[in-house]
Design a protein around this motif. Sequence first.
Motif, mmCIF file in Angstrom:
data_model
loop_
_atom_site.group_PDB
_atom_site.id
_atom_site.type_symbol
_atom_site.label_atom_id
_atom_site.label_comp_id
_atom_site.label_asym_id
_atom_site.label_seq_id
_atom_site.Cartn_x
_atom_site.Cartn_y
_atom_site.Cartn_z
ATOM 1 N N SER A 55 0.826 -1.210 0.000
ATOM 2 C CA SER A 55 0.000 0.000 0.000
ATOM 3 C C SER A 55 0.860 1.259 0.000
ATOM 4 C CB SER A 55 -0.968 -0.014 1.194
ATOM 5 O OG SER A 55 -0.240 0.076 2.388
ATOM 6 N N ASP A 56 2.135 1.131 0.481
ATOM 7 C CA ASP A 56 3.027 2.290 0.452
ATOM 8 C C ASP A 56 3.860 2.321 -0.833
ATOM 9 O OD1 ASP A 56 2.465 3.841 2.627
ATOM 10 O OD2 ASP A 56 3.821 2.794 4.000
ATOM 11 N N GLY A 57 3.636 1.303 -1.713
ATOM 12 C CA GLY A 57 4.406 1.260 -2.954
ATOM 13 C C GLY A 57 5.881 0.957 -2.726
ATOM 14 N N VAL A 58 6.170 0.263 -1.630
ATOM 15 C CA VAL A 58 7.564 -0.095 -1.342
ATOM 16 C C VAL A 58 7.869 -1.416 -2.012
ATOM 17 C CG1 VAL A 58 9.109 -0.836 0.496
ATOM 18 C CG2 VAL A 58 7.658 1.171 0.825
ATOM 19 N N PHE A 59 8.879 -1.468 -2.851
ATOM 20 C CA PHE A 59 9.162 -2.732 -3.518
ATOM 21 C C PHE A 59 10.584 -3.216 -3.287
ATOM 22 C CE2 PHE A 59 9.798 0.750 -6.349
ATOM 23 C CZ PHE A 59 10.982 0.461 -7.007
ATOM 24 N N MET A 60 11.317 -2.508 -2.469
ATOM 25 C CA MET A 60 12.593 -3.051 -2.016
ATOM 26 C C MET A 60 12.942 -2.470 -0.654
ATOM 27 S SD MET A 60 15.358 -1.190 -4.541
ATOM 28 C CE MET A 60 14.793 -1.951 -6.038
ATOM 29 N N THR A 61 13.787 -3.190 0.070
ATOM 30 C CA THR A 61 14.183 -2.723 1.410
ATOM 31 C C THR A 61 15.698 -2.723 1.504
ATOM 32 O OG1 THR A 61 14.256 -4.891 2.429
ATOM 33 C CG2 THR A 61 12.130 -3.769 2.467
ATOM 34 N N PRO A 62 16.278 -1.949 2.377
ATOM 35 C CA PRO A 62 15.612 -0.966 3.229
ATOM 36 C C PRO A 62 15.162 0.266 2.446
ATOM 37 C CG PRO A 62 17.984 -0.979 3.624
ATOM 38 C CD PRO A 62 17.722 -2.038 2.612
ATOM 39 N N MET A 63 14.016 0.821 2.792
ATOM 40 C CA MET A 63 13.511 2.031 2.139
ATOM 41 C C MET A 63 12.938 2.963 3.192
ATOM 42 S SD MET A 63 10.665 2.595 -0.839
ATOM 43 C CE MET A 63 11.517 1.761 -2.172
ATOM 44 N N LEU A 64 13.402 4.227 3.113
ATOM 45 C CA LEU A 64 12.962 5.224 4.085
ATOM 46 C C LEU A 64 11.879 6.101 3.478
ATOM 47 C CD1 LEU A 64 13.375 6.689 6.836
ATOM 48 C CD2 LEU A 64 15.018 8.156 5.647
ATOM 49 N N LEU A 65 10.768 6.258 4.181
ATOM 50 C CA LEU A 65 9.689 7.144 3.742
ATOM 51 C C LEU A 65 9.592 8.307 4.723
ATOM 52 C CD1 LEU A 65 8.913 4.317 2.446
ATOM 53 C CD2 LEU A 65 6.540 5.043 2.688
ATOM 54 N N PRO A 66 10.081 9.509 4.361
ATOM 55 C CA PRO A 66 9.869 10.676 5.227
ATOM 56 C C PRO A 66 8.411 11.099 5.105
ATOM 57 C CG PRO A 66 11.724 10.992 3.706
ATOM 58 C CD PRO A 66 10.918 9.853 3.189
ATOM 59 N N LEU A 67 7.669 11.128 6.230
ATOM 60 C CA LEU A 67 6.232 11.400 6.181
ATOM 61 C C LEU A 67 5.884 12.812 6.622
ATOM 62 C CD1 LEU A 67 4.997 8.071 7.819
ATOM 63 C CD2 LEU A 67 5.176 8.564 5.386
ATOM 64 N N GLU A 68 6.565 13.304 7.644
ATOM 65 C CA GLU A 68 6.276 14.645 8.158
ATOM 66 C C GLU A 68 7.580 15.375 8.389
ATOM 67 O OE1 GLU A 68 3.764 14.527 11.635
ATOM 68 O OE2 GLU A 68 2.310 13.243 10.650
ATOM 69 N N PRO A 69 7.634 16.696 8.311
ATOM 70 C CA PRO A 69 6.479 17.599 8.136
ATOM 71 C C PRO A 69 5.814 17.471 6.756
ATOM 72 C CG PRO A 69 8.544 18.826 8.064
ATOM 73 C CD PRO A 69 8.894 17.430 8.468
ATOM 74 N N LEU A 70 6.576 17.086 5.702
ATOM 75 C CA LEU A 70 5.956 16.892 4.392
ATOM 76 C C LEU A 70 6.467 15.587 3.807
ATOM 77 C CD1 LEU A 70 6.342 20.433 2.770
ATOM 78 C CD2 LEU A 70 4.167 19.255 3.292
ATOM 79 N N PRO A 71 5.595 14.840 3.132
ATOM 80 C CA PRO A 71 6.104 13.627 2.491
ATOM 81 C C PRO A 71 7.139 14.024 1.448
ATOM 82 C CG PRO A 71 3.700 13.676 2.479
ATOM 83 C CD PRO A 71 4.166 15.044 2.887
#
Lengths: 96, 600
Positions: A55-71
């Motif tokens: 659902s986050d569209g992650v297809f490999m790891t490790p993967m960092l998603l910065p969510l806040e303050p802005l994606p």
Amino acid sequence: MKRGVRFKFRLYVAGNAPNSLQAVANLGALCRTHLPDQFEIEVVDVLREPKRALSDGVFMTPMLLPLEPLPSRRIVGTLSRADQILMALGLEAVAA
Amino acid sequence: MKPHAFSPPSGSAGEIPALIERLHETERRLVALTAGEVDAVVDGEGRTFLLQHAQEQLRRDDAGRQAALLGTDRRERILGTALAAMGDFAQIYDREGRLLFVNRSLLEFWGLPLDAVVGKNFHELGFPDEVAAKLLGQVRSVLATGQSVADECTRFSPAGLEGCYDYIFSAALAADGTVDFVVGSTRDVTGRRRLEEQLRQTQKLEAIGTLAGGIAHDFNNILAAINGHTELALMSLEGNPSARTHVAAIARATHRATDLVRQILTFSRQQPLQRRPIQLGPVLAETLTMLRATVPSSIEFETLLWADALTVLADPTQIHQVLMNLGTNAWHAMKGGGGRLKVTLERCVVDAEHPAAAAGVRSGVYARISVGDTGQGMDPSTLQRIFDPFFTTKPAGEGTGLGLAVVRGIMESHQGAITVASVPGEGTVFDLYFPLQAESAAAAAVEAAPTPRGHGERILVVDDEEMLASLGQQMLTQLGYATEIATDPAVAFDRFRSDPQRWALVIADQTMPRMSGLVLAGELLRIRPDLPIILMTGYSQSLTSARIQAEGLRQLLLKPFSMDALGVAVSKSLAPPPPARPPAHRSQGAPSTAVGGPAV
């Protein structure tokens, strides 16, 4: 760095695989150094929660998603180069 | 790798910067991938594929992840806390076998501060030489070979009581593969071993109980025959004093055997208590005679018996057992030298002004028996546990640890009390308190009453063992009754039914094939509700006098019985019961007046 701003990250890892462990350690160190008391890290294991990866569209790891303050831009890898990450977060000026 | 479901670029000009950014991102991912910084890929269905190097790592210790997440100092703190908190005794030894570290549990067990321990080996800590040599030798063997040693010992402290300890010494290796230091882990399994031992003892005891119950019936029948015939022989030997002496000796031996069976049964709790008013003096004197025969002459006996009769409600066999147990213990405490066994019997009042020597004795008037020795005495910690079942100071296999537990149980069942005082090196005194009965004189009169005799009343004796049936017949004949016997309960029933008024009394054995005495009695009472019946039994878990009377029977006669006991039981049964019987039922064989001796 702006006071009062919280940084929220979601880091996708694959169990205790070496790159994932390194990414966790590097991100922790980076946050403690540059964003003390201003960060929140959620570590998601794709081996346990593959649906969240989808659902986050992650297809490999490790993967960092910065969510806040802005994606912002997702970062793949061990997160070993702090400067690149700070730049991606738009924090390079403060870090310097 | 399956390509991820990116939405295809639409081609609109405003989306160009976004497309460029995506291209860059994809490029960075490819770089990360080729640099080996990626562990796993996830396909469009959510399936995860681990890359080769990640798979290898995952096979390794799962704790690695946690460890990597922890800082070094935090890890040390956690390990330190874990070592301190664990109940087992942890030790670390250097290459010389000296202690480098000891955890909190062990320091508390030893009662020493860490400073007093670090840098010392077992000898320097003051362990007994033998123990220290063994333990140090094993630590050195681990240092030399790198092989772990697992063993057990009875002591893991410089001083204190012995126990059971399991331990393991393991090697901690340096980077070059040599043994750097030795880690020890010791577990106190004293409590568990004791429980295991208790379980074994209990099982042994149950086996004895089962066995005793099993043989008691047969054995009691044999004793009944010996006993009865001996008494008959004594009567017919009036004119032959020399033969009488021998037969009287047989009678005494038989009584001892009867007592022994009863003791075993009491021990396995299969014998009803037989408490009656008795005088303690004679019982005590008799027991001391027996004890004197067992205990070597290097031990001197000193006896002080209260001159007046002291009557208590008690089972003489059990009093005997109590005194034998205490006497034997006293003797064992004086082993390896002479000593003096002092036994006193006296009247004693316990009240606010005259408290007993130890707590636990309620106010009242008592007969007090003191059994004192001049033996090794006991320290307070031993004293505290002497009444615990299975606690023994004797080597394994010699004492059951039951003697004093039985003594206390018996004293409690007599509403009495037991106290103990001991001084190490000087000796031990046990005080037994029996509540004193008021009617001393009456009890004495009962003891002395002559055996009641009959006047030709007809009695039916039913016992499947012909020998015992005929013995009963002979005894009853001697006592002045007319007797018939039956060895089959069914036959007895038919004979009774054909002429129910023929018999004044039926005596039936409880344990018979096909029909128990109780069942037979029930059938007979259906025919003739006023029929007096006596039930004989060798031993019984469930039969009591109360139960017998509830079933409409008159008496319970415990085998083996003496002629006197038989005479009393028959006479009591033939006496009219408290609610008057209708006179119409009186027959030739049941005269309500013709009872010899006082009905008691």
